[in-house]
Write an enzyme that holds these catalytic residues in place. Structure first.
Site, PDB file in Angstrom:
ATOM      1  N   GLY A   1       7.301   5.046   7.962  1.00 40.03           N
ATOM      2  CA  GLY A   1       6.570   5.936   8.325  1.00 40.03           C
ATOM      3  C   GLY A   1       6.017   6.790   9.460  1.00 40.03           C
ATOM      4  N   SER A   2       5.268   7.215   9.706  1.00 43.34           N
ATOM      5  CA  SER A   2       5.396   7.983  11.174  1.00 43.34           C
ATOM      6  C   SER A   2       5.667   7.313  12.629  1.00 43.34           C
ATOM      7  CB  SER A   2       4.274   9.087  11.718  1.00 43.34           C
ATOM      8  OG  SER A   2       2.702   7.824  11.316  1.00 43.34           O
ATOM      9  N   THR A   3       6.083   7.462  13.397  1.00 45.13           N
ATOM     10  CA  THR A   3       5.664   6.510  15.136  1.00 45.13           C
ATOM     11  C   THR A   3       5.079   6.038  15.190  1.00 45.13           C
ATOM     12  OG1 THR A   3       7.831   7.041  15.426  1.00 45.13           O
ATOM     13  CG2 THR A   3       7.302   6.289  17.697  1.00 45.13           C
TER      14      THR A   3
ATOM     15  N   GLU B   1       9.916   0.774  10.510  1.00 45.54           N
ATOM     16  CA  GLU B   1      11.136   1.614  10.441  1.00 45.54           C
ATOM     17  C   GLU B   1      10.006   3.584  10.457  1.00 45.54           C
ATOM     18  OE1 GLU B   1      12.860   4.358   9.505  1.00 45.54           O
ATOM     19  OE2 GLU B   1      13.274   3.952   7.071  1.00 45.54           O
TER      20      GLU B   1
ATOM     21  N   GLU C   1      10.501  15.299  15.517  1.00 51.12           N
ATOM     22  CA  GLU C   1      10.568  15.581  13.920  1.00 51.12           C
ATOM     23  C   GLU C   1       9.601  16.177  12.843  1.00 51.12           C
ATOM     24  OE1 GLU C   1       9.111  11.455  12.028  1.00 51.12           O
ATOM     25  OE2 GLU C   1      11.011  11.302  11.178  1.00 51.12           O
TER      26      GLU C   1
ATOM     27  N   CYS D   1      13.482  10.475   7.223  1.00 56.74           N
ATOM     28  CA  CYS D   1      13.601   9.461   8.412  1.00 56.74           C
ATOM     29  C   CYS D   1      15.150  10.007   9.093  1.00 56.74           C
ATOM     30  CB  CYS D   1      13.529   8.003   8.523  1.00 56.74           C
ATOM     31  SG  CYS D   1      13.840   7.633   7.149  1.00 56.74           S
TER      32      CYS D   1
ATOM     33  N   LYS E   1       0.621  -1.176   0.316  1.00 58.14           N
ATOM     34  CA  LYS E   1      -0.410   0.087  -0.775  1.00 58.14           C
ATOM     35  C   LYS E   1       1.256   1.091  -0.049  1.00 58.14           C
ATOM     36  CE  LYS E   1      -2.446   3.324   3.119  1.00 58.14           C
ATOM     37  NZ  LYS E   1      -2.194   3.876   2.473  1.00 58.14           N
TER      38      LYS E   1
ATOM     39  N   ILE F   1       2.014   5.114  14.079  1.00 58.13           N
ATOM     40  CA  ILE F   1       0.832   4.676  12.890  1.00 58.13           C
ATOM     41  C   ILE F   1       1.728   3.717  13.343  1.00 58.13           C
ATOM     42  CG2 ILE F   1       0.319   3.901  10.537  1.00 58.13           C
ATOM     43  CD1 ILE F   1      -1.519   6.201  12.012  1.00 58.13           C
TER      44      ILE F   1
HETATM   45  P1  NDP Z   1       1.673   8.139   8.040  1.00 60.68           P
HETATM   46  O1  NDP Z   1       2.716   6.889   8.956  1.00 60.68           O
HETATM   47  O2  NDP Z   1       0.691   8.601   8.829  1.00 60.68           O
HETATM   48  O3  NDP Z   1       2.071   7.544   6.628  1.00 60.68           O
HETATM   49  C1  NDP Z   1       2.790   6.326   6.548  1.00 60.68           C
HETATM   50  C2  NDP Z   1       2.212   5.314   5.505  1.00 60.68           C
HETATM   51  O4  NDP Z   1       1.392   4.532   6.459  1.00 60.68           O
HETATM   52  C3  NDP Z   1       1.152   5.612   4.472  1.00 60.68           C
HETATM   53  O5  NDP Z   1       1.040   4.910   2.943  1.00 60.68           O
HETATM   54  C4  NDP Z   1       0.043   5.845   5.317  1.00 60.68           C
HETATM   55  O6  NDP Z   1      -1.360   6.020   3.870  1.00 60.68           O
HETATM   56  C5  NDP Z   1       0.068   4.490   6.062  1.00 60.68           C
HETATM   57  N1  NDP Z   1      -1.393   4.967   6.963  1.00 60.68           N
HETATM   58  C6  NDP Z   1      -1.796   5.234   7.609  1.00 60.68           C
HETATM   59  N2  NDP Z   1      -2.816   5.565   9.081  1.00 60.68           N
HETATM   60  C7  NDP Z   1      -2.639   4.136   9.216  1.00 60.68           C
HETATM   61  C8  NDP Z   1      -3.370   2.989   9.846  1.00 60.68           C
HETATM   62  N3  NDP Z   1      -4.001   3.753  10.712  1.00 60.68           N
HETATM   63  N4  NDP Z   1      -3.083   1.511   9.581  1.00 60.68           N
HETATM   64  C9  NDP Z   1      -1.770   1.037   8.414  1.00 60.68           C
HETATM   65  N5  NDP Z   1      -1.656   2.090   7.614  1.00 60.68           N
HETATM   66  C10 NDP Z   1      -1.658   3.776   7.568  1.00 60.68           C
HETATM   67  O7  NDP Z   1       3.044   9.148   8.044  1.00 60.68           O
HETATM   68  P2  NDP Z   1       2.020  10.671   7.774  1.00 60.68           P
HETATM   69  O8  NDP Z   1       2.304  11.213   6.095  1.00 60.68           O
HETATM   70  O9  NDP Z   1       1.080  11.125   8.491  1.00 60.68           O
HETATM   71  O10 NDP Z   1       3.080  11.556   7.862  1.00 60.68           O
HETATM   72  C11 NDP Z   1       3.224  11.946   9.223  1.00 60.68           C
HETATM   73  C12 NDP Z   1       4.549  12.495  10.139  1.00 60.68           C
HETATM   74  O11 NDP Z   1       5.322  11.050   9.678  1.00 60.68           O
HETATM   75  C13 NDP Z   1       5.656  13.216   9.259  1.00 60.68           C
HETATM   76  O12 NDP Z   1       5.547  14.945   9.381  1.00 60.68           O
HETATM   77  C14 NDP Z   1       7.042  12.225   9.771  1.00 60.68           C
HETATM   78  O13 NDP Z   1       7.536  13.357  10.719  1.00 60.68           O
HETATM   79  C15 NDP Z   1       6.624  10.568   9.808  1.00 60.68           C
HETATM   80  N6  NDP Z   1       7.090  10.116   8.595  1.00 60.68           N
HETATM   81  C16 NDP Z   1       7.616   9.545   8.748  1.00 60.68           C
HETATM   82  C17 NDP Z   1       8.103   8.670   7.814  1.00 60.68           C
HETATM   83  C18 NDP Z   1       9.798   7.806   7.746  1.00 60.68           C
HETATM   84  O14 NDP Z   1      10.412   7.907   6.798  1.00 60.68           O
HETATM   85  N7  NDP Z   1      10.560   7.553   9.173  1.00 60.68           N
HETATM   86  C19 NDP Z   1       7.374   8.757   6.636  1.00 60.68           C
HETATM   87  C20 NDP Z   1       6.027   9.621   6.443  1.00 60.68           C
HETATM   88  C21 NDP Z   1       6.483  10.654   7.256  1.00 60.68           C
HETATM   89  P3  NDP Z   1      -2.204   7.203   4.175  1.00 60.68           P
HETATM   90  O15 NDP Z   1      -0.838   7.367   2.507  1.00 60.68           O
HETATM   91  O16 NDP Z   1      -2.589   6.394   2.838  1.00 60.68           O
HETATM   92  O17 NDP Z   1      -2.658   7.859   4.704  1.00 60.68           O
END
Ligand code: NDP
Length: 510
Positions: A265-267, A287, A418, A321, A213, A269
């Protein structure tokens, strides 16, 4: 939707543009310096009006026909409509992956899997310009980064793991490596194609099948990758791609036929996902975020360090990240270093991601721009000193000036949270001991950087910094052979190298 900080009322406000780029003279002064535009051709990409889900080797509409729009963050204009998967679609995708795992892909010998992975890598190279342009349009990242970093690294990940596919016995001597089964993979928007490659390549090499996804703001390169899977003649169901909101990510994670979950993604989620798999025997790698310290000692080569600092935080608009978002400078060199850094900042070109001259492109989304703006405002309110070069921002799009904060305390939000934007917080230290204490004073533990002339000091720092990756006299270097991952709130598990393969196999005794 450009933004800058007003010097009068100290609030982050939309910025005016004056139509020229600048060459820095230090401390915010600049002389005009015109750059001829060098735009990459948009017509290298044929955008479809609508994109379907990729399930069982075919593009299909979502159950119920729902869609959402993905926009170009540099222009705020819609790019395409994309299928919005439902729980039923996730179920179909997982079942297709399960079938392929037991009947086709999972039955292939390693050397056959390797051929497919080499083929995918080759196709990515052949179609690299198309991928680079599409990635920059959908994510806002500068074309020179998608062209020179994201796409080549994605291709090299497939190449690297293709090499392992028939050598699992050598990777895990004395053990038998079996695939885990179906891998659910959720990726973010900051490196869409590259994160796809980090996840899909080792999974397939080990004989797993995949449901991936992508993030909702950047689904297009994953959907173009679906084309590559068809072109490579990958058995249907080996790779499935479902697009849609975060909730369908959770449907995927909790699906009973999924054996392995990999998330970047974010901590926040990441924690939810960990709760979602708790009590099951699913394997999990996370990660998550970071707040890396980039530590510069007084014996460091300053000019090199400046380039490393700039690359560490302004690469990919700081939406990284492992970004070096906390600069720790030895007190004796703080003044000259910050002067040089300000000069260098004034030369950074912010603007059209498709212009080959652009260093800093658009922020990925309005909500991310708002988050950066809010955190920068908190830095001002908490008493740190802000510096932004007098560069020009486009009238439209989600742009933010490269930003530097000095006089930052460890308690400030900009030193703890972050930001995920082009914002650097500078702190100082006197002794190596103090540098280590400050660097480790974070809930995260993903990466760090050390700049010094002394090899012995590098080794000492590396052994004491609590970070998954430590770069020495460089920053943000990636290689498929090298493992990447974190500690503490930055997650667990490693991607890349043999460690990355380990996350996709079950080891049994011979
Ligand atoms: P998220 O963690 O929300 O998104 C990352 C992925 O998780 C996307 O594919 C998202 O889908 C998906 N996701 C969202 N909600 C859920 C859920 N409940 N269950 C399973 N998957 C889910 O990051 P954000 O885009 O909201 O960014 C927020 C903050 O996170 C940023 O400001 C940054 O600080 C951090 N971040 C860190 C990253 C890293 O590489 N460590 C990468 C991205 C963000 P969808 O896009 O459809 O919501």
């Amino acid at each position: 939707m450009a933004a800058m900080v007003s010097s009068t009322d100290k609030r982050v406000v939309p910025a005016a543009t004056n139509g020229v780029n600048s060459w820095g003279l230090g401390d915010g002064q600049a002389i005009p310096w015109e750059y001829a535009p060098a735009p990459e051709a948009r017509d290298l990409v044929t955008l479809k009006e609508r994109y379907g889900l990729f399930i069982n080797g075919r593009s299909v509409a979502a159950t119920g026909g729902g869609t959402f729009t993905t926009v170009d963050p540099a222009t705020e204009q819609p790019l395409a409509r994309v299928a919005r998967a439902t729980t039923a679609d996730v179920d179909k995708a997982v079942r297709a992956a399960r079938r392929a795992q037991s009947r086709s892909w999972g039955q292939l010998p390693g050397k056959e899997r390797a051929k497919y992975l080499f083929r995918i890598s080759r196709i990515l190279q052949e179609r690299s310009r198309e991928f680079a342009v599409l990635e920059s349009m959908d994510s806002g990242k500068p074309i020179k980064e998608s062209r020179d970093v994201d796409v080549p690294l994605a291709a090299s990940h497939f190449w690297y793991y293709a090499g392992w596919a028939d050598k699992l016995d050598y990777a895990f001597p004395g053990r038998v490596a079996r695939p885990l089964g179906v891998a659910a993979q959720i990726i973010p928007w900051n490196f869409p194609l590259l994160m796809l490659a980090w996840k899909i390549a080792p999974a397939l090499a080990a004989g797993n099948t995949v449901v991936l996804k992508p993030a909702s703001t950047t689904p297009l390169s994953a959907l173009l990758f679906a084309d590559v899977c068809v072109q490579a003649d990958l058995p249907p169901g080996t790779v499935n791609i479902v697009t849609g909101p975060g909730e369908i990510g959770m449907d995927l994670v909790t699906h009973k036929l999924v054996d392995k979950v990999a998330f970047t993604g974010s901590t926040e989620i990441g924690r939810r996902i960990a709760r979602g798999v708790a009590g099951t025997d699913k394997a999990l790698t996370l990660e998550l975020g970071g707040k890396a310290a980039n530590i510069v000692f007084d014996d460091a080569p300053l000019d090199q360090a400046i380039e490393g600092i700039v690359n560490g935080i302004y690469f990919n608009q700081g939406e990284v990240c492992c970004a070096g978002s906390r600069l720790l400078v030895q007190e004796s060199i703080a003044e000259p270093l910050i002067d040089k850094l300000k000069d260098r900042l004034a030369t950074i070109r912010v603007g059209d991601p498709l212009d080959k001259n652009t260093d800093v492109g658009a922020i990925n989304s309005k909500s991310q721009l708002d988050k950066i703006t809010e955190l920068v405002q908190s830095g001002i309110d908490e008493g740190a000193d802000i510096y932004q070069p007098a560069c020009d921002l486009p009238d439209r799009g989600y742009f933010f000036r490269p930003t530097l904060f000095t006089n930052v305390a460890q308690s400030h939000r900009i030193a703890r949270e972050e930001i995920f934007g082009p914002v650097l917080s500078v702190l100082t230290f006197r002794t190596p001991e103090e540098a280590i204490e400050k660097a480790n004073n974070t809930v995260y533990g993903l990466s760090a950087g050390v700049w010094t002339d002394k090899g012995s000091r590098i080794l000492e720092m590396v052994s004491r910094l609590k970070a998954g990756v430590v770069w020495a006299n460089t920053f943000n270097r990636f290689d498929p052979t090298s493992p990447f991952g974190g500690y503490k709130d930055s997650g667990f598990g490693r991607e890349g190298g043999m460690h990355g393969l380990h996350a996709y196999v079950r080891l049994e005794d011979r």
